[in-house]
Design a protein around this motif. Structure first.
Motif, PDB file in Angstrom:
ATOM      1  N   GLN A 312      -5.413 -12.298  10.335  1.00  0.00           N
ATOM      2  CA  GLN A 312      -4.563 -11.142  10.624  1.00  0.00           C
ATOM      3  C   GLN A 312      -4.158 -11.046  12.090  1.00  0.00           C
ATOM      4  OE1 GLN A 312      -6.610  -7.686   9.140  1.00  0.00           O
ATOM      5  NE2 GLN A 312      -6.334  -8.271   6.994  1.00  0.00           N
ATOM      6  N   GLY A 313      -5.064 -11.382  12.976  1.00  0.00           N
ATOM      7  CA  GLY A 313      -4.740 -11.304  14.402  1.00  0.00           C
ATOM      8  C   GLY A 313      -3.735 -12.333  14.860  1.00  0.00           C
ATOM      9  N   ARG A 314      -3.426 -13.309  13.997  1.00  0.00           N
ATOM     10  CA  ARG A 314      -2.497 -14.377  14.345  1.00  0.00           C
ATOM     11  C   ARG A 314      -1.189 -14.283  13.581  1.00  0.00           C
ATOM     12  NH1 ARG A 314      -5.894 -19.593  13.015  1.00  0.00           N
ATOM     13  NH2 ARG A 314      -3.766 -20.428  13.009  1.00  0.00           N
ATOM     14  N   MET A 315      -0.940 -13.135  12.924  1.00  0.00           N
ATOM     15  CA  MET A 315       0.226 -13.011  12.067  1.00  0.00           C
ATOM     16  C   MET A 315       1.073 -11.796  12.402  1.00  0.00           C
ATOM     17  SD  MET A 315      -1.273 -13.832   8.272  1.00  0.00           S
ATOM     18  CE  MET A 315       0.313 -13.354   7.561  1.00  0.00           C
ATOM     19  N   ALA A 316       2.384 -11.930  12.156  1.00  0.00           N
ATOM     20  CA  ALA A 316       3.303 -10.798  12.189  1.00  0.00           C
ATOM     21  C   ALA A 316       4.263 -10.961  11.023  1.00  0.00           C
ATOM     22  CB  ALA A 316       4.070 -10.750  13.496  1.00  0.00           C
ATOM     23  N   VAL A 317       4.308  -9.967  10.155  1.00  0.00           N
ATOM     24  CA  VAL A 317       5.191  -9.988   8.988  1.00  0.00           C
ATOM     25  C   VAL A 317       6.295  -8.958   9.218  1.00  0.00           C
ATOM     26  CG1 VAL A 317       5.355  -9.699   6.481  1.00  0.00           C
ATOM     27  CG2 VAL A 317       3.235 -10.575   7.513  1.00  0.00           C
ATOM     28  N   VAL A 318       7.548  -9.404   9.126  1.00  0.00           N
ATOM     29  CA  VAL A 318       8.695  -8.516   9.323  1.00  0.00           C
ATOM     30  C   VAL A 318       9.482  -8.436   8.025  1.00  0.00           C
ATOM     31  CG1 VAL A 318      10.731  -8.017  10.712  1.00  0.00           C
ATOM     32  CG2 VAL A 318       8.813  -9.268  11.724  1.00  0.00           C
ATOM     33  N   VAL A 319       9.697  -7.225   7.535  1.00  0.00           N
ATOM     34  CA  VAL A 319      10.423  -6.992   6.290  1.00  0.00           C
ATOM     35  C   VAL A 319      11.771  -6.371   6.641  1.00  0.00           C
ATOM     36  CG1 VAL A 319      10.398  -5.853   4.046  1.00  0.00           C
ATOM     37  CG2 VAL A 319       8.239  -6.584   5.101  1.00  0.00           C
ATOM     38  N   THR A 320      12.868  -7.002   6.207  1.00  0.00           N
ATOM     39  CA  THR A 320      14.209  -6.496   6.484  1.00  0.00           C
ATOM     40  C   THR A 320      15.076  -6.591   5.234  1.00  0.00           C
ATOM     41  OG1 THR A 320      15.017  -8.667   7.212  1.00  0.00           O
ATOM     42  CG2 THR A 320      14.102  -7.208   8.905  1.00  0.00           C
ATOM     43  N   SER A 321      16.249  -5.972   5.312  1.00  0.00           N
ATOM     44  CA  SER A 321      17.257  -6.072   4.260  1.00  0.00           C
ATOM     45  C   SER A 321      18.623  -6.127   4.943  1.00  0.00           C
ATOM     46  CB  SER A 321      17.171  -4.870   3.317  1.00  0.00           C
ATOM     47  OG  SER A 321      17.903  -5.089   2.132  1.00  0.00           O
ATOM     48  N   GLU A 322      19.637  -6.634   4.246  1.00  0.00           N
ATOM     49  CA  GLU A 322      20.922  -6.863   4.913  1.00  0.00           C
ATOM     50  C   GLU A 322      21.638  -5.576   5.313  1.00  0.00           C
ATOM     51  OE1 GLU A 322      21.860  -7.812   0.462  1.00  0.00           O
ATOM     52  OE2 GLU A 322      20.147  -7.856   1.824  1.00  0.00           O
ATOM     53  N   PHE A 323      21.407  -4.506   4.585  1.00  0.00           N
ATOM     54  CA  PHE A 323      21.915  -3.178   4.959  1.00  0.00           C
ATOM     55  C   PHE A 323      21.217  -2.142   4.105  1.00  0.00           C
ATOM     56  CE2 PHE A 323      25.500  -5.234   2.471  1.00  0.00           C
ATOM     57  CZ  PHE A 323      25.142  -4.741   1.224  1.00  0.00           C
ATOM     58  N   GLY A 324      21.447  -0.872   4.439  1.00  0.00           N
ATOM     59  CA  GLY A 324      20.905   0.210   3.639  1.00  0.00           C
ATOM     60  C   GLY A 324      21.930   0.663   2.608  1.00  0.00           C
ATOM     61  N   ARG A 325      21.782   1.884   2.134  1.00  0.00           N
ATOM     62  CA  ARG A 325      22.682   2.375   1.107  1.00  0.00           C
ATOM     63  C   ARG A 325      23.202   3.767   1.466  1.00  0.00           C
ATOM     64  NH1 ARG A 325      22.165  -1.640  -2.465  1.00  0.00           N
ATOM     65  NH2 ARG A 325      23.578  -0.694  -4.002  1.00  0.00           N
ATOM     66  N   ARG A 326      24.237   4.190   0.782  1.00  0.00           N
ATOM     67  CA  ARG A 326      24.891   5.460   1.081  1.00  0.00           C
ATOM     68  C   ARG A 326      23.916   6.632   1.001  1.00  0.00           C
ATOM     69  NH1 ARG A 326      30.653   5.403   0.476  1.00  0.00           N
ATOM     70  NH2 ARG A 326      31.300   3.587   1.690  1.00  0.00           N
ATOM     71  N   LEU A 327      24.206   7.635   1.800  1.00  0.00           N
ATOM     72  CA  LEU A 327      23.372   8.831   1.780  1.00  0.00           C
ATOM     73  C   LEU A 327      23.472   9.531   0.429  1.00  0.00           C
ATOM     74  CD1 LEU A 327      21.666  11.111   2.989  1.00  0.00           C
ATOM     75  CD2 LEU A 327      23.772  12.035   4.000  1.00  0.00           C
ATOM     76  N   ARG A 328      24.680   9.681  -0.055  1.00  0.00           N
ATOM     77  CA  ARG A 328      24.885  10.386  -1.331  1.00  0.00           C
ATOM     78  C   ARG A 328      24.939   9.390  -2.485  1.00  0.00           C
ATOM     79  NH1 ARG A 328      27.281  12.999   2.725  1.00  0.00           N
ATOM     80  NH2 ARG A 328      26.942  15.256   2.874  1.00  0.00           N
ATOM     81  N   SER A 329      24.434   9.819  -3.610  1.00  0.00           N
ATOM     82  CA  SER A 329      24.402   8.950  -4.782  1.00  0.00           C
ATOM     83  C   SER A 329      25.777   8.860  -5.436  1.00  0.00           C
ATOM     84  CB  SER A 329      23.376   9.477  -5.787  1.00  0.00           C
ATOM     85  OG  SER A 329      23.767  10.763  -6.249  1.00  0.00           O
ATOM     86  N   ASN A 330      25.915   7.884  -6.332  1.00  0.00           N
ATOM     87  CA  ASN A 330      27.152   7.752  -7.099  1.00  0.00           C
ATOM     88  C   ASN A 330      26.978   8.393  -8.480  1.00  0.00           C
ATOM     89  OD1 ASN A 330      25.681   5.874  -8.668  1.00  0.00           O
ATOM     90  ND2 ASN A 330      26.373   4.161  -7.398  1.00  0.00           N
ATOM     91  N   LYS A 331      27.956   8.199  -9.352  1.00  0.00           N
ATOM     92  CA  LYS A 331      27.917   8.839 -10.658  1.00  0.00           C
ATOM     93  C   LYS A 331      26.982   8.134 -11.635  1.00  0.00           C
ATOM     94  CE  LYS A 331      32.597  10.739 -10.271  1.00  0.00           C
ATOM     95  NZ  LYS A 331      33.957  10.781 -10.878  1.00  0.00           N
ATOM     96  N   SER A 332      26.422   6.988 -11.218  1.00  0.00           N
ATOM     97  CA  SER A 332      25.513   6.238 -12.087  1.00  0.00           C
ATOM     98  C   SER A 332      24.055   6.431 -11.693  1.00  0.00           C
ATOM     99  CB  SER A 332      25.872   4.745 -12.049  1.00  0.00           C
ATOM    100  OG  SER A 332      27.194   4.533 -12.479  1.00  0.00           O
ATOM    101  N   ASN A 333      23.780   7.496 -10.944  1.00  0.00           N
ATOM    102  CA  ASN A 333      22.434   7.790 -10.448  1.00  0.00           C
ATOM    103  C   ASN A 333      21.878   6.624  -9.630  1.00  0.00           C
ATOM    104  OD1 ASN A 333      20.377   9.671 -10.103  1.00  0.00           O
ATOM    105  ND2 ASN A 333      19.152   8.834 -11.781  1.00  0.00           N
ATOM    106  N   GLY A 334      22.767   6.026  -8.859  1.00  0.00           N
ATOM    107  CA  GLY A 334      22.396   4.963  -7.932  1.00  0.00           C
ATOM    108  C   GLY A 334      23.045   5.218  -6.594  1.00  0.00           C
TER     109      GLY A 334
END
Length: 414
Positions: A312-334
């Motif tokens: 553990q002292g020799r590791m760094a794990v970075v979690v990312t994604s290409e972008f986030g998502r809209r603040l408000r939902s759409n009509k498909s509950n997504g």
């Protein structure tokens, strides 16, 4: 020092192997302290950071989203300094991440990503892989940012690996990067010793960059293959995690994480690894789909951290994604493609238990184009701090061309 030479070939049954100059190719380090292992985990599809870690008590957020698209009281409250007065909560399906945060080994960077917006998965991923922030730079940046790092030449026999079918885009242009999606059947090329012999003869007689890369790849695969435990019949013994680590609930993330854990324990000089978890493009029916994704992410990282407790002292794990998502939902509950996303940084030297970086707010006039969480934490700043902690020095300007580091986010202890 470890080398791949004719004796190794004979052990594989490749009696006629002839790889000019390879017997002198050294793979081990210089004897200095090994560099920090950097692991990049990509959440492919655009993870909704606002549903992974919600500003749960922000009145603008509550007004904009239905309750099933934000974290409720069943989530885990996170201490934060990004926005005093607002309670951020981690998704209830992430108990292992909550434990790592409470143990101050996990930090959260919200409102993170590309400073120049792009809602195309492919373009945004390509930009991040190449370490840039505008589409025009794609035409003049041919290599991935990890290929431009000094650490690309550091480490040992197996320094740069993607636990996937193809090397990660950050490695583009780096001939020594390997793709290893699975080790349960061994590490040698498909086709057995005969195929390995054909490839060895093909690359052994060649000259130039392609032949050099082929020889290095075969040598590295041979070293890995020799370190795998086999039974009396020569079959690879199933991997057994250490401690209480259990990858079963990590779904499709389990196998690449176990490949990573095996390579770490082999001590073959691994310095950088990439892996993916897809399924985050939640345009419809997000609540249930996201819960499942978060559960796999949390269980997987929790298992990896337990499994590699000695490292553990020799590791760094970075979690990312290409972008986030809209603040408000759409009509498909997504939610549809947005801007500001989220990053997680896990490590034994991480200054965790905190939300790092700025928080722009969610009032209409604070949103990007009045619809999206704004990006105020450049992903290149995150990676710059990770590389600085990993290698003991700031990366060269060529790693992230056109980027000027800003005030540190303080992701690592001094």
């Amino acid at each position: 020092m470890m080398t791949f030479n004719r004796r190794d070939a004979l052990r594989l049954g490749l009696a006629s192997l002839a790889l000019p100059g390879l017997s002198g190719l050294a793979f081990a380090g210089t004897g200095a302290e090994p560099p920090l292992l950097l692991v990049l985990l990509h959440l492919r599809g655009g993870c909704d950071g606002l549903n992974l870690v919600s500003p749960a008590t922000d009145p603008d957020f509550v007004a904009a989203r239905a309750s099933d698209l934000r974290v409720g009281e069943d989530g885990f409250a996170l201490a934060n300094g990004a926005a005093p007065g607002i309670e951020f909560r981690l998704h209830a399906a992430a108990p292992a991440l909550a434990e790592l945060y409470a143990a101050r080994q996990l930090a959260v960077v919200h409102a993170a990503g590309l400073t120049a917006g792009n809602r195309s998965h492919f373009v945004a991923i390509d930009m991040m892989d190449r370490g840039i922030a505008d589409t025009a730079a794609l035409l003049r940046t041919e290599t991935g940012w990890l290929a431009r790092c000094g650490r690309a030449q550091a480490g040992g026999a197996v320094a740069n690996v993607s636990a996937a079918a193809t090397p990660g885009g950050e490695f583009h242009g780096l001939a020594s990067a390997l793709a290893l999606p699975d080790l349960s059947g061994g590490a040698m090329p498909a086709g057995g010793p005969q195929a390995a012999l054909v490839l060895a003869n093909l690359y052994g007689a060649g000259t130039g960059a392609v032949a050099d890369a082929g020889r290095e790849a075969l040598a590295a695969l041979t070293i890995i293959d020799r370190k795998l435990t086999r039974d009396g019949a020569g079959k690879v013994v199933a991997y057994a995690p250490e401690g209480k680590a259990n990858y079963a609930a990590a779904g499709e993330l389990a196998r690449p994480l176990q490949v990573l854990a095996q390579l770490v324990k082999m001590e073959v000089g691994l310095t950088t690894a990439t892996l993916d978890l897809g399924g985050w493009d939640t345009h419809e029916n997000q609540p249930g789909r996201l819960r499942g994704q978060v559960a796999k992410l949390s269980a997987g990282l929790g298992a990896l951290w337990e499994d590699l407790s000695r490292w553990q002292g020799r590791m760094a794990v970075v979690v990312t994604s290409e972008f986030g998502r809209r603040l408000r939902s759409n009509k498909s509950n997504g939610t549809d493609h947005g801007r500001g996303g989220i990053a997680l940084v896990l490590g034994g030297t991480v200054q965790g238990g905190r939300m790092a970086g700025g928080w722009p707010g969610l009032a209409t006039d604070q949103l990007d184009e009045h619809v999206d969480l704004a990006v105020v934490n450049d992903y290149r700043q995150i990676m710059t701090e990770v590389l600085t902690a990993a290698d003991g020095r700031a990366p060269a300007a060529s790693v992230f061309p056109g980027f000027t580091p800003r005030a540190p986010l303080g992701l690592f202890r001094g």
